[in-house]
Design an enzyme around this catalytic site. Structure first.
Site, PDB file in Angstrom:
ATOM      1  N   TYR A 171     -13.125   9.793 -20.896  1.00  0.00           N
ATOM      2  CA  TYR A 171     -14.131   8.856 -20.502  1.00  0.00           C
ATOM      3  C   TYR A 171     -13.719   7.504 -19.500  1.00  0.00           C
ATOM      4  O   TYR A 171     -14.112   7.454 -18.366  1.00  0.00           O
ATOM      5  CB  TYR A 171     -14.854   8.688 -21.254  1.00  0.00           C
ATOM      6  CG  TYR A 171     -16.205   7.452 -21.336  1.00  0.00           C
ATOM      7  CD1 TYR A 171     -17.015   7.054 -20.291  1.00  0.00           C
ATOM      8  CD2 TYR A 171     -15.920   6.483 -21.875  1.00  0.00           C
ATOM      9  CE1 TYR A 171     -17.720   6.531 -20.279  1.00  0.00           C
ATOM     10  CE2 TYR A 171     -16.647   5.444 -22.263  1.00  0.00           C
ATOM     11  CZ  TYR A 171     -18.303   5.361 -20.907  1.00  0.00           C
ATOM     12  OH  TYR A 171     -18.657   4.252 -21.606  1.00  0.00           O
ATOM     13  N   LYS A 188     -14.163   5.684 -15.457  1.00  0.00           N
ATOM     14  CA  LYS A 188     -15.098   4.608 -15.378  1.00  0.00           C
ATOM     15  C   LYS A 188     -14.289   4.115 -15.019  1.00  0.00           C
ATOM     16  O   LYS A 188     -15.067   2.775 -14.165  1.00  0.00           O
ATOM     17  CB  LYS A 188     -15.538   4.487 -17.168  1.00  0.00           C
ATOM     18  CG  LYS A 188     -16.714   4.937 -17.801  1.00  0.00           C
ATOM     19  CD  LYS A 188     -17.910   5.044 -16.846  1.00  0.00           C
ATOM     20  CE  LYS A 188     -18.756   3.932 -17.266  1.00  0.00           C
ATOM     21  NZ  LYS A 188     -20.314   3.983 -15.949  1.00  0.00           N
TER      22      LYS A 188
END
Length: 493
Positions: free
Chosen positions: A237, A241
């Site tokens: 994640y 990002k």
């Protein structure tokens, strides 16, 4: 920077909300519709193949939520007409160029009419499939930027990221990509285009080998964690990002872009009502497991600060930053805002443990038979070595004995064995996913957020409506009377 009335700014504006079914996006949509009924249009980009499926998602995943209760009460019988006038659905997918928009007339309307784009789209699973996370969190940002460059009236693009793009570094973490290693040139050997090729080649190889869908899923999850760890990020994640931010930096050119980096987002502090939350969000995994009696030991440094921020404060900060930067056309360099609490109003893990014990002791959850689930103080282990020893002595050795007894007595202890084994699996998985954050030693500098708050306050913005100063939070009151009750009401099953 000058920020006047935020409500007045929203009047007659056209805003594209990307990732409209997400937790923060729903709160953002509800907020605008409630405080400024004269907003011109909110265009909602929904991942959907056509208008019919997009409409279904709108009603099931957005308007059907209790979040919109107050708005419905305020508008009354005209609610359906009101939202049909203010909301325009955009079926699409940011994993593709031009969001894969099939309606060319709608696409041109967006190009001509948009004043603001807010990108809230993301997959937030820590161990998401790498192909999925890369498509949404990284290349999705590229597609948003490309789309925005065609919007002739665009005043500002707000990209919502996460504070944890910093990886596992400690100390004071500043709101500047060039000083924290998130710059594309600051990560040696990382090439985003090559990452995409690695994924494509891996998928091709798996398909040639006849891998099942489940095998492909597991392989893609493992690949994401491997690539993240190789370059210094703890999970897929935050790695994807971070790469998304790198693309903002390299592709934005002279476009006015704002990046907001929230920390751990929790239930609403005040609006539209306290305690609304959706799904099991990060730290709430621990709270749910503890309240259900499934978490008796855990790994953490109780002295560490854990940085949480209520969702409505994040949305208010998005609105303030949006207005501030849209009103200052000369500010074309991106501005980064940390939206969290570790600098201004820190809360620590020992506080969370204390609040949880007191709350669930006084108001225990019920098991399937309706009996109160008794909780004790969690045994906290302060290193991986101590955790492994505790798990081995307290659970794994007795579990092995129980396994043998279960076999000897014709599975008489099957239920007990399965229950204990499940609890161990839950603890091990939570530790694996959250270890980097339970020992996280960084403090997020929020001087830009503080300046934004001061500019809004001095400019006459409606700070009673658009509050985002974490110093106003009484953490004991928030957890005991807002967040825990919200978790029990909206998350516990």
């Amino acid at each position: 920077m000058e920020i006047g009335s935020i409500t007045e700014f929203l009047k007659d504006k056209n805003v594209l909300v990307i990732g409209a079914t997400g937790f923060l996006a729903k709160i953002f949509i509800e907020k605008i519709l409630r405080v400024q009924s004269n907003v011109k249009k909110l265009y909602l980009l929904l991942r959907a193949k056509d208008a019919e499926s997009a409409t279904r998602r709108l009603h099931n995943e957005i308007l059907g939520k209790e979040l919109f209760r107050l708005l419905k009460e305020n508008v009354g019988a005209k609610f359906n007409f009101f939202v049909s006038e203010k909301l325009t659905l955009v079926p699409g997918d940011i994993s593709y160029e031009d969001f894969n928009l099939k309606d060319s007339i709608l696409r041109q309307e967006l190009y001509n009419e948009l004043d603001v784009i807010v990108n809230l789209a993301a997959t937030t699973n820590f161990d998401e499939r790498y192909d999925v996370a890369l498509g949404l969190n990284t290349f999705g940002v590229k597609h948003v930027l490309s789309f925005a460059k065609n919007c002739t009236k665009l005043k500002v693009l707000v990209h919502v990221s996460t504070a944890y793009v910093c990886g596992e570094r400690g100390g004071v973490i500043v709101e500047d990509p060039h000083k924290m290693g998130v710059s594309l040139n600051g990560v040696q050997g990382l090439n985003i285009v090559e990452e995409k090729k690695i994924v494509e080649n891996k998928l091709k190889q798996l398909q040639q080998d006849g891998a099942t869908e489940e095998e492909i899923k597991i392989s893609m999850k493992d690949l994401g964690m491997e690539r993240a760890n190789e370059y210094g990020w703890p999970n897929t994640y935050v790695f994807t990002k971070a790469m998304g931010e790198m693309l903002v930096e390299t592709l934005k050119e002279d476009m006015p872009v704002v990046i907001l980096r929230p920390t751990i987002v929790t239930s609403t502090y005040k609006e539209p009502f306290p305690g609304w939350v959706e799904g099991v969000r990060t730290i709430d995994s621990l709270i749910v497991a503890y309240g259900k009696g499934k978490l008796t030991c855990f790994l953490a440094d109780l002295k560490k600060v854990f940085d949480v921020i209520p969702a409505d404060m994040v949305v208010n900060a998005i609105l303030a930053a949006m207005v501030g930067h849209a009103s200052n056309n000369e500010a074309c360099d991106e501005m980064i805002y940390h939206v969290g609490s570790s600098m201004a109003n820190p809360v620590k893990y020992h506080d969370l443990r204390d609040y949880g014990f007191r709350y669930f002791s006084a108001k225990p959850c019920l098991d399937k038979e309706g009996n109160a689930i008794r909780v004790g103080k969690v045994t906290v282990l302060e290193s991986m070595a101590s955790f492994q020893r505790y798990l081995f002595i307290r659970y794994l050795v007795p579990l092995k004995g129980l396994e043998l007894a279960n076999l000897a007595f014709c599975h008489y202890f099957e239920g007990t064995y399965v229950d204990i084994n499940r609890k161990i699996s839950i603890v091990k998985r939570l530790v694996q996913l959250y270890r980097p954050y339970l020992f996280f030693s960084g403090i997020f500098d929020d001087i830009n957020r503080e300046k934004l708050h001061m500019a809004a306050k001095q400019g006459g913005a409606e700070m009673d409506l658009y509050y985002f100063d974490p110093k106003i939070i009484d953490w004991e009151d928030y957890f005991m009377n807002v967040h825990f009750p919200g978790i029990v009401k909206y998350v516990f099953k």
